[in-house]
Each structure stands twice: as C-alpha cells, then as structure tokens.
Design an enzyme around this catalytic site. Structure first.
Site, PDB file in Angstrom:
ATOM      1  N   ASN A  98       0.813  -1.217   0.000  1.00 24.79           N
ATOM      2  CA  ASN A  98       0.000   0.000   0.000  1.00 24.79           C
ATOM      3  C   ASN A  98       0.856   1.282   0.000  1.00 24.79           C
ATOM      4  OD1 ASN A  98      -2.388   1.893   0.551  1.00 24.79           O
ATOM      5  ND2 ASN A  98      -3.304  -0.092   0.167  1.00 24.79           N
ATOM      6  N   ARG A  99       0.255   2.399   0.410  1.00 22.79           N
ATOM      7  CA  ARG A  99       0.841   3.709   0.106  1.00 22.79           C
ATOM      8  C   ARG A  99       1.725   4.272   1.228  1.00 22.79           C
ATOM      9  NH1 ARG A  99      -3.664   2.784  -2.424  1.00 22.79           N
ATOM     10  NH2 ARG A  99      -4.042   3.597  -4.505  1.00 22.79           N
TER      11      ARG A  99
ATOM     12  N   GLU B  39      -6.064  -7.905   1.712  1.00 23.02           N
ATOM     13  CA  GLU B  39      -4.607  -7.912   1.858  1.00 23.02           C
ATOM     14  C   GLU B  39      -4.272  -7.746   3.333  1.00 23.02           C
ATOM     15  OE1 GLU B  39      -3.335  -4.762  -1.080  1.00 23.02           O
ATOM     16  OE2 GLU B  39      -5.433  -5.005  -1.566  1.00 23.02           O
TER      17      GLU B  39
ATOM     18  N   GLN C  70      -6.458  -4.831   4.237  1.00 22.32           N
ATOM     19  CA  GLN C  70      -6.929  -3.869   3.242  1.00 22.32           C
ATOM     20  C   GLN C  70      -8.020  -4.547   2.441  1.00 22.32           C
ATOM     21  OE1 GLN C  70      -5.694  -0.728   2.909  1.00 22.32           O
ATOM     22  NE2 GLN C  70      -6.632  -0.071   0.979  1.00 22.32           N
TER      23      GLN C  70
ATOM     24  N   ASP D  49     -11.679   0.668  -0.427  1.00 25.44           N
ATOM     25  CA  ASP D  49     -10.220   0.559  -0.604  1.00 25.44           C
ATOM     26  C   ASP D  49      -9.619   1.057   0.709  1.00 25.44           C
ATOM     27  OD1 ASP D  49      -7.696   0.257  -1.570  1.00 25.44           O
ATOM     28  OD2 ASP D  49      -7.944   1.556  -3.326  1.00 25.44           O
TER      29      ASP D  49
ATOM     30  N   HIS E 200      -1.635 -10.332  -2.933  1.00 25.86           N
ATOM     31  CA  HIS E 200      -2.585  -9.490  -3.669  1.00 25.86           C
ATOM     32  C   HIS E 200      -3.456 -10.276  -4.646  1.00 25.86           C
ATOM     33  CE1 HIS E 200      -4.131  -5.772  -5.350  1.00 25.86           C
ATOM     34  NE2 HIS E 200      -3.327  -5.049  -4.593  1.00 25.86           N
ATOM     35  N   SER E 201      -3.994 -11.432  -4.236  1.00 22.17           N
ATOM     36  CA  SER E 201      -4.951 -12.128  -5.114  1.00 22.17           C
ATOM     37  C   SER E 201      -6.249 -11.353  -5.197  1.00 22.17           C
ATOM     38  CB  SER E 201      -5.249 -13.539  -4.590  1.00 22.17           C
ATOM     39  OG  SER E 201      -4.316 -14.461  -5.103  1.00 22.17           O
ATOM     40  N   TYR E 202      -6.820 -11.352  -6.396  1.00 21.41           N
ATOM     41  CA  TYR E 202      -8.177 -10.830  -6.608  1.00 21.41           C
ATOM     42  C   TYR E 202      -9.082 -12.065  -6.640  1.00 21.41           C
ATOM     43  CZ  TYR E 202      -6.375  -6.310  -8.382  1.00 21.41           C
ATOM     44  OH  TYR E 202      -5.763  -5.094  -8.532  1.00 21.41           O
TER      45      TYR E 202
ATOM     46  N   HIS F 156       2.877   0.001  -3.095  1.00 25.37           N
ATOM     47  CA  HIS F 156       3.231  -1.415  -3.280  1.00 25.37           C
ATOM     48  C   HIS F 156       4.703  -1.628  -3.671  1.00 25.37           C
ATOM     49  CE1 HIS F 156      -0.826  -2.456  -2.546  1.00 25.37           C
ATOM     50  NE2 HIS F 156      -1.302  -2.469  -3.755  1.00 25.37           N
TER      51      HIS F 156
HETATM   52  C1  GLA Z   1      -4.380  -2.051  -3.553  1.00 25.42           C
HETATM   53  C2  GLA Z   1      -4.685  -0.645  -3.300  1.00 25.42           C
HETATM   54  C3  GLA Z   1      -5.578  -0.091  -4.342  1.00 25.42           C
HETATM   55  C4  GLA Z   1      -5.018  -0.344  -5.726  1.00 25.42           C
HETATM   56  C5  GLA Z   1      -4.746  -1.811  -5.891  1.00 25.42           C
HETATM   57  C6  GLA Z   1      -4.059  -2.116  -7.196  1.00 25.42           C
HETATM   58  O1  GLA Z   1      -5.368  -2.878  -3.169  1.00 25.42           O
HETATM   59  O2  GLA Z   1      -5.241  -0.429  -2.027  1.00 25.42           O
HETATM   60  O3  GLA Z   1      -5.767   1.290  -4.158  1.00 25.42           O
HETATM   61  O4  GLA Z   1      -3.819   0.371  -5.870  1.00 25.42           O
HETATM   62  O5  GLA Z   1      -3.943  -2.282  -4.876  1.00 25.42           O
HETATM   63  O6  GLA Z   1      -4.710  -1.569  -8.279  1.00 25.42           O
END
Ligand code: GLA
Length: 391
Positions: free
Chosen positions: A124-125, A355, A327, A290, A224-226, A150
């Site tokens: 994350n940021r 996450e 997250q 998010d 970071h699996s979707y 990331h």
């Molecule tokens: C994370 C972040 C999101 C985005 C995704 C990737 O989950 O929290 O804001 O950046 O990764 O697209």
C-alpha cells in the site's frame, strides 16, 4: 456429481445441525469441509518452466494439489498465485482468482494490477514516498501520482524469486526467496525475504513470510490475489457476503492516504462485523471500498480476519492472520481494459482483495503499529486462507 456414501450422510446430518444452530452461534456462513475427490489419491507437487523474462531468465511454475481437489499454480515471477481451483458445493472445481493464462499478460503493466503477487517491500501507500527513520529522511520511488504504492516502480511483484518445492506432513508448498538490495526503490538495507506458500490437506492456502535486514527499514509484506468465489470472470463480487472481524478502520484522503484517524465502523458502510453483501452499501463509499480495517485481537497472534461466502456456489473462504490489519479493496479500478484467463474481460468489481498487512503509511503515523524492522530482528507473518462449502 458426488456419490451418496456414509461420509455424505454424516456430512448432510452435520450440515442440518449447523443450519439449526447457525443463527445463534456463528457470525457469517460457516462452511463444512470439502469432501475427498474421487481419483485424487494424495497431495502432489509438480514443477515446470513457464516462459522467459525479456533478459532470458526462465520462470518456473509449481502446481500444488491436495486430495480434495484444490489446486494452486504459483510462479516465481512476483511469487504469484496464477490460479486457485476450489470445488463448489456440487464438487465442481472452479478457478477463483483473476489473472492471465501466460507470462506475457503478467509482464504487461497495463494488464497486471498486482494479480496474485507478493507485494513489498511495503504494501500500500507511503505519502509522497517519504519518511524519517532515526532522524534520516528517505525518499522512495513514487509511482502513483506523488505517492509510493506497493514497493515502487519495481516492487517484489515484478522480480524473479528463487524457488524450490517443499513438503511436510499434510502439506505441499513452494519456498521463494528474494534479496532486495540496499537502496532498492529508495529503501535502506539489504533485505532477505522468504515466502512459503503451503497447500494443506485441511484445504488451506497458507502464506508464511520471513525477512531480515542489515539496516533499519520499513517492511510490510502482503499477498494481492483478486478473488471471485463464483469463478474468475463470472460477474462482479457485489453479491458475496463478507464479514470483517474489525470494529475500526483507517479513513483516507482523496489520494487514498490514511488521515491518521482510527474510526469506529459502527453505523457506517464500513461495518462488516455482521456479514452483508459487498454491494449492500458500496454506493455510499466514494470510489468503492479501498480501506484498511483494524482487526480485533493481538498483532502476532493468529486470528480470524474475514469470512466470505458466495451464495450461488456455496464456496466459503476464511482468512486468518497474525497481522493487525486487512486492506479490503473491491476491485474499483478494474474497468474492462484487462482481458484475463480464458478471454474473460474484467469489469469493475469483478474481484476483491483482502490484503493482510500493517496499516498503510505507518512510517508517517507513529500511533499505528510499527513497521520498522531492525538488524538482529526477524520479521515473521502468517496468513491462512481456509476453504469450505456451505450447504
Ligand atoms: C491495492 C490498493 C488499491 C489499488 C490496488 C491495485 O489494493 O489499495 O488502491 O492500488 O492495490 O490496483
């Protein structure tokens, strides 16, 4: 179709009992164990090549299977889970993670928003990519507007890890290692990272992390699996029922940087303490979910973080973690420009991420749990995804 046998009858009776007590005893749809799949005798691990990077180095693919029909395919580029097959309540296997069929898709930045990868050195940021540690200011690579996301321009999701198969009683796995050199993406210290993905016969995908550094550095690793428990590409995830074991979340500003506030979820769209469909109140959340949720329980102790139930297939995923936060990202930036596995086009909300991690931007918020790893210390973290089925 599943054959009726004594085990099925026992499961059916147990299922009825669970249904009877469920409204009083459990938060969310708890699942039942996935039955043994015919024709699959034992756990297995296979290793094969999966294409080459532009510099010629070979990428390896590991296929882990268990006796209930779960199958995880993991490659060492980005330490990435590229598919995860899990049976539904009828014994039909489906791939429940978004991604690509071949390496090429993963190498294209526009086609790969961290699908299935390990994210690091910092998930994350970090605001402006800046932080002060022991009186020294560090400037990291900025890769999302003026901020760091990331791990930067080339995070752990975009490097080749060394890899080897591992095995223990009731589990097969792949061990991945990466040495992140001092100064990489602006971070201090040589960081050695080990991640092991285990697939167990208890229907768990376990992710165990370790790291050590020769200089103090922030570290925040995640996966970071979707997920789409109805199957990848099978519509949006807004009907999935989600429970998050969190009474608080960390609100963000318009650049998705935490403001520093730790706010109660009660009475807000962020309240998932009782299960509800992801879509139930998403319209009231600008941009979609998010956000980092603050988990109940101790950091460093394994505890339930989330439970997700997909009603049409009966798939249930529980997540346990030693991390203090998770997250929850509802796939807001997916917009139909990515074509993934089997030619499926990924539209908005076609996948969700959970996450497990420390809180975003922690180096700039001294009241958040610390993410600083010092020489002589060992970073350890464990997250378990446990799969079951609801009747
Ligand atoms: C994370 C972040 C999101 C985005 C995704 C990737 O989950 O929290 O804001 O950046 O990764 O697209």
């Amino acid at each position: 179709m599943m054959k009726m046998g004594p085990l099925t009858i026992v499961l059916a009776i147990t299922g009825m009992a669970i249904l009877l007590v469920a409204p009083f005893s459990c938060k969310g749809k708890k699942g039942e164990p996935i039955p043994t799949m015919e024709g699959i005798a034992k756990m297995d691990i296979q290793r094969q090549p999966f294409g080459n990077l532009p510099d010629g180095s070979q990428v390896e693919l590991f296929t882990l299977t268990n006796s209930h029909g779960l199958k995880a395919r993991i490659m060492n580029y980005g330490a990435t889970v590229i598919s995860l097959d899990v049976p539904d309540r009828n014994g039909q296997r489906g791939d429940i993670v978004l991604g690509h069929d071949s390496l090429e898709g993963y190498l294209s930045p526009a086609q790969n928003p961290y699908f299935g990868s390990i994210v690091g050195r910092y998930g994350n940021r970090i605001a402006r990519g800046r932080f002060i540690l022991d009186g020294v200011e560090y400037q990291l690579a900025t890769n999302i507007g003026p901020n760091h996301l990331h791990g930067g321009l080339k995070g752990f999701d975009k490097v080749l890890w060394t890899s080897e198969p591992v095995q223990e009683e009731g589990a097969v796995g792949v061990k991945l290692r990466y040495l992140s050199p001092d100064g990489e993406e602006g971070y201090p210290g040589n960081l050695t990272v080990t991640v092991i993905y285990w697939l167990t016969d208890e229907d768990e995908l376990k992710i165990a992390y370790e790291a050590e550094s020769d200089k103090p550095t922030p570290v925040n690793l995640t996966h970071h699996s979707y997920f789409n428990l109805a199957g990848q590409g099978q519509g949006d995830v807004l009907g999935h029922e989600l429970m998050l074991n969190a009474d608080y979340f960390t609100p963000v500003d318009e650049e998705l940087i935490p403001t520093g506030e730790i706010r109660p979820v009660a009475g807000t769209p962020w309240d998932f303490t009782k299960p509800k469909p992801i879509g139930a109140e998403i319209a009231a959340v600008p941009g979609g979910y998010d956000h980092n949720f603050v988990l109940r329980g101790e950091t460093g102790t394994l505890k339930l973080a989330a439970r997700v139930h997909e009603p049409s297939t009966g798939r249930v995923m529980e997540i346990y973690t030693t991390e203090p936060g998770v997250q929850f990202y509802s796939g807001n930036f997916l917009d139909g420009t990515i074509t993934g596995k089997g030619g499926k086009v990924y539209q908005k909300h076609f996948g969700f991420c959970l996450e497990t991690q420390h809180f975003p931007d922690s180096p700039n918020h001294p009241h958040f749990p610390s993410t600083i790893l010092r020489p002589g210390q060992k970073y350890t973290s464990l997250t378990i995804h446990k799969f079951s089925i609801s009747s």
